[in-house]
Design an enzyme around this catalytic site. Sequence first.
Site, mmCIF file in Angstrom:
data_model
loop_
_atom_site.group_PDB
_atom_site.id
_atom_site.type_symbol
_atom_site.label_atom_id
_atom_site.label_comp_id
_atom_site.label_asym_id
_atom_site.label_seq_id
_atom_site.Cartn_x
_atom_site.Cartn_y
_atom_site.Cartn_z
ATOM 1 N N CYS A 181 0.849 -1.201 0.000
ATOM 2 C CA CYS A 181 0.000 0.000 0.000
ATOM 3 C C CYS A 181 0.880 1.245 0.000
ATOM 4 C CB CYS A 181 -0.895 0.027 1.237
ATOM 5 S SG CYS A 181 -1.808 -1.483 1.571
ATOM 6 N N CYS B 150 2.372 3.156 -3.255
ATOM 7 C CA CYS B 150 1.585 4.176 -3.957
ATOM 8 C C CYS B 150 1.157 5.304 -3.032
ATOM 9 C CB CYS B 150 0.327 3.561 -4.573
ATOM 10 S SG CYS B 150 0.635 2.421 -5.931
ATOM 11 N N HIS B 151 0.686 4.930 -1.833
ATOM 12 C CA HIS B 151 0.025 5.919 -0.962
ATOM 13 C C HIS B 151 0.968 6.580 0.037
ATOM 14 C CE1 HIS B 151 -3.933 4.757 -2.439
ATOM 15 N NE2 HIS B 151 -3.634 3.496 -2.243
ATOM 16 N N CYS C 269 -7.472 -1.800 -5.069
ATOM 17 C CA CYS C 269 -6.014 -1.675 -5.016
ATOM 18 C C CYS C 269 -5.360 -3.046 -4.983
ATOM 19 C CB CYS C 269 -5.592 -0.896 -3.768
ATOM 20 S SG CYS C 269 -5.587 0.889 -3.998
ATOM 21 N N CYS D 202 -35.458 0.873 9.825
ATOM 22 C CA CYS D 202 -34.364 1.459 10.607
ATOM 23 C C CYS D 202 -34.922 2.568 11.502
ATOM 24 C CB CYS D 202 -33.303 2.054 9.696
ATOM 25 S SG CYS D 202 -32.697 0.961 8.403
ATOM 26 N N CYS E 147 -28.800 -5.819 12.304
ATOM 27 C CA CYS E 147 -30.077 -5.130 12.517
ATOM 28 C C CYS E 147 -31.191 -5.776 11.712
ATOM 29 C CB CYS E 147 -29.958 -3.656 12.115
ATOM 30 S SG CYS E 147 -29.381 -2.598 13.444
#
Lengths: 286, 109
Positions: A102, A105-106, A139, A202, A247
């Site tokens: 990761c 690139c980041h 990614c 909800c 839920c």
Amino acid sequence: MTLRLRTTTFVAAAALCAGLAPALAEPADAELVINDEVTIKTVAPAAEHLKGHLDTVYSGWLFREDETRAMEMDDFDNPNMVFAEQAMEVWSTPEGTENKSCADCHGAIEEGMMGVRAKMPKINAAGDLWSLENYVNDCRTNRMGAEAWKWNSQDMKNMTVAISVQSRGMPVAVEIDGPAQSHWEKGKEMYYTRYGQLELSCANCHEDNYGNFIRADHLSQGQVAGFPVYRLKDANIVSIHQRFVGCIRDTRAETFAAGSQEFIDLELYVASRGYGLDIEGAGVRP
Amino acid sequence: MADNVKPRVKVPSKASAGEVVTLKTLISHPMESGQRKDKDGNLIPRSIINRFTCEFNGAMVIDVTLEPSISTNPYFEFDAKVDASGDFKFTWYDDDGSVYEDAKSIEVA
């Protein structure tokens, strides 16, 4: 809750929600300051689109017991951080056919991922609405040539916690207009649709009855700014979609799958209900 | 050695003489109890931290025996009275013989 709080260092404030019926337990009048450094906004006036539904939005943190709230106020006590640290190692470990990490690139996660969580879910380059998990897997498969992680796998949840920490204290910043609007409308429709044998939407719990008991626990407004959260009863991290599944299952319905487009749309709508709240960077819940 | 074992401790950097300070320790460890079975019904062997100690300048502060029912990532919080500057030494003993150590110094003004 009021009684319990009076016995502690937190002071209950009935005035905080004068608009609620007297039978409701009020959210705690407490301030969430993490590591004595970052102040997290846990109460805010509701967004314009919630007019007629809610006046004030509250983080789920305010509905929890003193001990649980305290755990989130110190990273040493926050169990999420053990998992976040594991993800930090993965962040800089090359993987896949491209042998990339990761970090290649980041860069450093603290910089590369700053503010990312606050904007999720977000429309991608192809015009689809994606959650953080979709971006991580994009990614992994396309840039790293590695295998995709399952939505609720430990690796994925560790990584989403580590990324969320980098948006700690930043306000929820999802975009709900333009190409996202149709997704937002669908999410809103789901939010007010009754599901399952118990025929609950909800809104029946999280809008009409927040602060009330649901069995032994207090219902929150179902805000997701604190997610992913560490749940003490699971001794693990719980993702947003995992919570949605829980839920809907509790309404005795067949649930949508974690990672389904329905849940991504719902995630966008629920996130937008939290306008004004700050990303907690991995909450702790009972 | 169990995977991802990492000790962490939190000790105040400064204290006044005779002050009682709070120490927090956490070690990431699966703490496999030895009671659980895998998918095929075979017992998963026990693998836990069985002892934890904290010493201050060579004197024992706390010496704990851990049992299999203690959950993942065992956390200890305890107090110690410090009279002089020195080092806290924390040691965790794994079932497999591994020993994990951490140390933190404290300055007494």
